[in-house]
Design an enzyme around this catalytic site. Structure first.
Site, PDB file in Angstrom:
ATOM      1  N   GLY A  72     -52.100  21.804   4.432  1.00  0.00           N
ATOM      2  CA  GLY A  72     -51.675  20.661   3.645  1.00  0.00           C
ATOM      3  C   GLY A  72     -50.896  19.674   4.494  1.00  0.00           C
ATOM      4  N   SER A  86     -48.719  25.060   4.720  1.00  0.00           N
ATOM      5  CA  SER A  86     -48.101  23.743   4.794  1.00  0.00           C
ATOM      6  C   SER A  86     -48.121  23.291   6.245  1.00  0.00           C
ATOM      7  CB  SER A  86     -46.650  23.801   4.317  1.00  0.00           C
ATOM      8  OG  SER A  86     -45.825  24.427   5.300  1.00  0.00           O
ATOM      9  N   ASP A  87     -48.122  21.983   6.471  1.00  0.00           N
ATOM     10  CA  ASP A  87     -47.877  21.507   7.820  1.00  0.00           C
ATOM     11  C   ASP A  87     -46.457  21.916   8.194  1.00  0.00           C
ATOM     12  OD1 ASP A  87     -48.216  20.322  10.271  1.00  0.00           O
ATOM     13  OD2 ASP A  87     -48.976  18.433   9.483  1.00  0.00           O
ATOM     14  N   PHE A  88     -46.205  21.968   9.482  1.00  0.00           N
ATOM     15  CA  PHE A  88     -44.987  22.604   9.981  1.00  0.00           C
ATOM     16  C   PHE A  88     -43.723  21.804   9.649  1.00  0.00           C
ATOM     17  CE2 PHE A  88     -48.022  25.203  11.608  1.00  0.00           C
ATOM     18  CZ  PHE A  88     -47.659  26.048  12.645  1.00  0.00           C
TER      19      PHE A  88
END
Length: 782
Positions: free
Chosen positions: A279, A312-314
């Site tokens: 995401g 999730s993106d980091f």
């Protein structure tokens, strides 16, 4: 009849998602869809025009499907049962620990000394770690710069190649090296559309066109997962620039979302079978993507049948525990900010339930079971890393992706027998001398910057100078001059300085060029100029490269520019003064040999532009790259006002001239198109065109098929790419290119009806060598 339900299932039917594998298809869409997560079965909206007799047999089809499924032999069912059994043995704390990355809290991106990205597992329960690495250009193992791998290519180079079979080979090779280096999941590929030429991660994307992007994604996903690596396309969705990426609200209308920004992700799931998705950071229409239930659950899982898990993106992907869990966000990366302890507190307060946690964890564990992460050896065959076969594959990529944009007087290929002296000039001709020894960013040379780069073996990249030196006769005199400061000097968009050192470097280059038969200038960008984290400020070459090219061209009429970059560069200041221009996208460690093979005619160039090359950056629609402040600060959104008119669609719609159109690229031979035929007896429509090589050398041609619908009352692109094929022909040889088109290729997304619709009326099929070189035309009525 519209969107009514066939059955209301009173309880969860084991294996119901597996039935999607046997679904009846209408074009590329399933006849029925899931509502919820396997609880309700309903007609797909595209059936509004299907006859009643066809609908009537659906209950019978469905019941046969239920009766015929052998649950014990269904791999996904076995994986889900194994996951459920394991979850039943875990404490609540143990469950939550498997839903976030293993980083700690020493920085916003977690512990910088954590060797791997991933989920730490649970040794006591026999759950292995799930290690995640980048597999976009090659293998990058978390932040461990000591781990090296083969630098194969970049996504933009594969987009320039238009070669799906070659990309499948690359996917197999990267998967093998990921396995050898102990990894389980690839954080990529990047499937975001190139909306504007200055986007910092354009080099990490494939194209401005959704169809080309989708067609490149599918073979890579399949190659990865069939060779033991979970594939995780990103960044889902509408993540098209870097400026304010953590705090931007992208407003995209539903039709544009469906027709431009979702198709590649959809293909990766439906056709490629992707088992992971990342995401994005951005908001979409007011909701953070990692909190977006409509995208993550309703579309990704229910419409597309996604059977994997979402990361999730980091660091800044998730902003709220409750919203992310309700949306179906499985894993927070790279450290627990909103999951972990906050997840436990949310359960205790009743904001979320343990059952929801079980559902999120089941998705993760069942994928690990399906991909045999529990049982396989952590490290595969170490000898495969940077093997001879992989280096050979790199050379194929470096030959297939460069795009010849100009070739006045047929100066290329060089006649190495007649050319006695060559001036090899330019900041990209050799590795950057002003980059400090042992600097961690050595890998930015001829590669884009950010998380997608590979830490290749330090001596692996073949410099352009080295490639030319090996390709020409020993008697050929080579005169080298750096010419100007390298892109490293002008890193991070530093302003150009025309100082005494620049003057001296240009003067040396002019002197070398003046006494040479041919001058080849290796100009361009690097990871210091285009990267994750920022967008380019301007499209021009950094530093004094424009001045260098102009000054050299004044004294040598046979000046050739080789432009190494990952996106569009403004060449207007000098394009009329040089004989040839070869655009070389970041195409792997054999880039120097690939350049030399094309310049000397070992191979004919076959790459074509996957994006439009405008006359000016100002020709793009105003606002197509957002430069405002964060949404939380000013409340101003990034409005995708151009809608479906992205890239060549915009230029065609507004009749704007371009320097080089989408799909453009020259060859050393000549191809002739003829005999366009369409067989219309049933779906899919079969389209054939004959292509012949009328030149004197072997070459590859990319045949492109576009469709337009000029009689429609609905706004549609002047033309849209719907099919392509890359064929190799010897001199005098001809071959038929065959395309199959189904209903979806003629459809648009109707927002009011919430479905894909195919208008009746006239459609024009155009076939040719680029979006503005379409000589064969066939009109049909549907």
């Amino acid at each position: 009849m519209k969107n009514h339900h066939l059955f209301h299932l009173m309880s969860r039917i084991q294996g119901i998602k597996k039935l999607m594998k046997n679904r009846v298809m209408v074009g590329k869409d399933p006849l029925y869809i899931m509502k919820g997560r396997g609880f309700t079965l309903g007609l797909h909206p595209s059936l509004s025009k299907v006859s009643n007799s066809r609908i009537a047999i659906l209950p019978f089809i469905f019941l046969i499907g239920c009766a015929s499924v052998n649950q014990e032999s269904t791999p996904n069912l076995k994986a889900e049962q194994a996951a459920d059994s394991l979850i039943a043995t875990l404490t609540l704390e143990a469950k939550t620990e498997l839903l976030h990355g293993m980083g700690g809290g020493t920085s916003e991106f977690g512990d910088l000394d954590v060797r791997f990205f991933g989920i730490k597992g649970n040794e006591a329960k026999g759950i292995p770690p799930l290690y995640m690495g980048h597999g976009i250009t090659g293998v990058r193992s978390g932040r461990d710069t000591s781990i090296h791998a083969t630098y194969f290519t970049s996504p933009i180079a594969m987009g320039c190649s238009w070669d799906t079979a070659l990309y499948s080979e690359v996917g197999i090779a990267i998967a093998a090296e990921m396995r050898a280096l102990g990894q389980d999941l690839a954080l990529g590929p990047t499937l975001n559309i190139i909306r504007h030429p200055l986007g910092g991660r354009n080099w990490e994307s494939f194209s401005e066109d959704p169809m080309l992007t989708a067609q490149m994604a599918v073979p890579f996903v399949k190659a990865m997962q069939s060779n033991g690596i979970i594939c995780g396309p990103k960044h889902f969705v509408a993540n098209n620039q870097e400026h304010n990426r953590f705090d931007i609200n992208n407003e995209v209308d539903e039709r544009t979302l469906r027709e431009i920004y979702l198709p590649a992700f959809k293909a990766a799931v439906r056709e490629g079978g992707a088992l992971n998705m990342m995401g994005a950071y951005n908001r979409l229409n007011g909701t953070f993507m990692c909190h977006n239930k409509y995208l993550l659950n309703d579309i990704l899982r229910d419409e597309w049948g996604f059977e994997g898990f979402v990361l999730s993106d980091f660091a800044n992907g998730i902003r709220n525990t409750e919203e992310a869990v309700h949306a179906g966000m499985n894993v927070e990366m790279h450290r627990p900010q909103h999951y972990g302890t906050n997840m436990l507190e949310a359960i205790e307060s009743g904001k979320i339930s343990e059952r929801q946690v079980d559902t999120l964890l089941r998705d993760v564990l069942k994928v690990m079971y399906r991909m045999d992460v529990f049982n396989r050896d952590r490290y595969g065959n170490p000898e495969i890393v940077h093997s001879e076969g992989h280096m050979d594959l790199c050379r194929k990529v470096a030959q297939a992706s460069p795009v010849l944009l100009k070739n006045k007087d047929h100066i290329l290929p060089l006649d190495t027998c007649c050319v006695k002296s060559i001036a090899i000039i330019g900041p990209n001709a050799k590795k950057y001398p002003d980059l400090p020894a042992n600097h961690g960013n050595y890998a930015y040379y001829l590669q884009g910057g950010g998380s997608g780069r590979t830490y290749y073996f330090r001596d692996a990249v073949v410099e352009p100078y080295e490639g030319i030196a090996k390709a020409v006769a020993e008697s050929t005199e080579l005169h080298y001059a750096q010419g100007c400061q390298t892109p490293y000097y002008y890193r991070n968009n530093k302003e150009a300085e025309f100082n005494r050192q620049e003057q001296s470097l240009i003067a040396e280059a002019v002197s070398k060029a003046e006494k040479s038969d041919v001058a080849i200038i290796f100009a361009g960008l690097s990871g210091f100029n285009e990267s994750e984290g920022w967008d380019r400020k301007a499209p021009s070459l950094p530093g004094q490269q424009n001045k260098l090219i102009r000054e050299v061209a004044k004294v040598n009429p046979n000046t050739i520019v080789v432009l190494a970059a990952g996106s569009y560069v403004d060449v207007a200041p000098w394009i009329d003064e040089v004989k040839a221009l070869l655009f070389v996208p970041y195409c792997g460690e054999q880039v120097g040999n690939g350049m030399a093979d094309i310049l000397t005619g070992v191979v004919s160039p076959s790459g074509k532009l996957p994006f439009t090359w405008p006359n000016s950056i100002d020709d793009y629609p105003e606002g197509s790259i957002f430069k405002g402040k964060g949404f939380s600060e000013e409340g101003v959104s990034n409005v995708y006002s151009e809608g479906i008119y992205v890239g060549y669609r915009y230029f065609d719609q507004h009749d704007i001239d371009v320097m080089y159109p989408f799909g453009y690229g020259l060859s050393y031979t000549q191809f002739e198109y003829s005999e366009l035929t369409v067989q219309r007896h049933s779906w899919p429509l079969k389209v054939e065109v004959n292509v012949a090589n009328r030149g004197e050398v072997k070459g590859a041609e990319i045949i492109q098929l576009y469709i337009s619908n000029p009689t429609s009352d609905i706004e549609k692109p002047v033309r849209a790419l719907k099919a392509f094929d890359k064929i190799v022909l010897s001199p005098g040889e001809s071959q038929k290119a065959v395309f199959e088109l189904d209903e979806m290729d003629f459809s648009y997304y109707d927002v009011e009806q919430k479905k894909w619709v195919m208008d009746s009326g006239e459609y024009i099929l155009q076939v040719g060598a680029s979006s503005r070189d379409l000589n064969l035309v066939k009109s049909i009525k549907l």
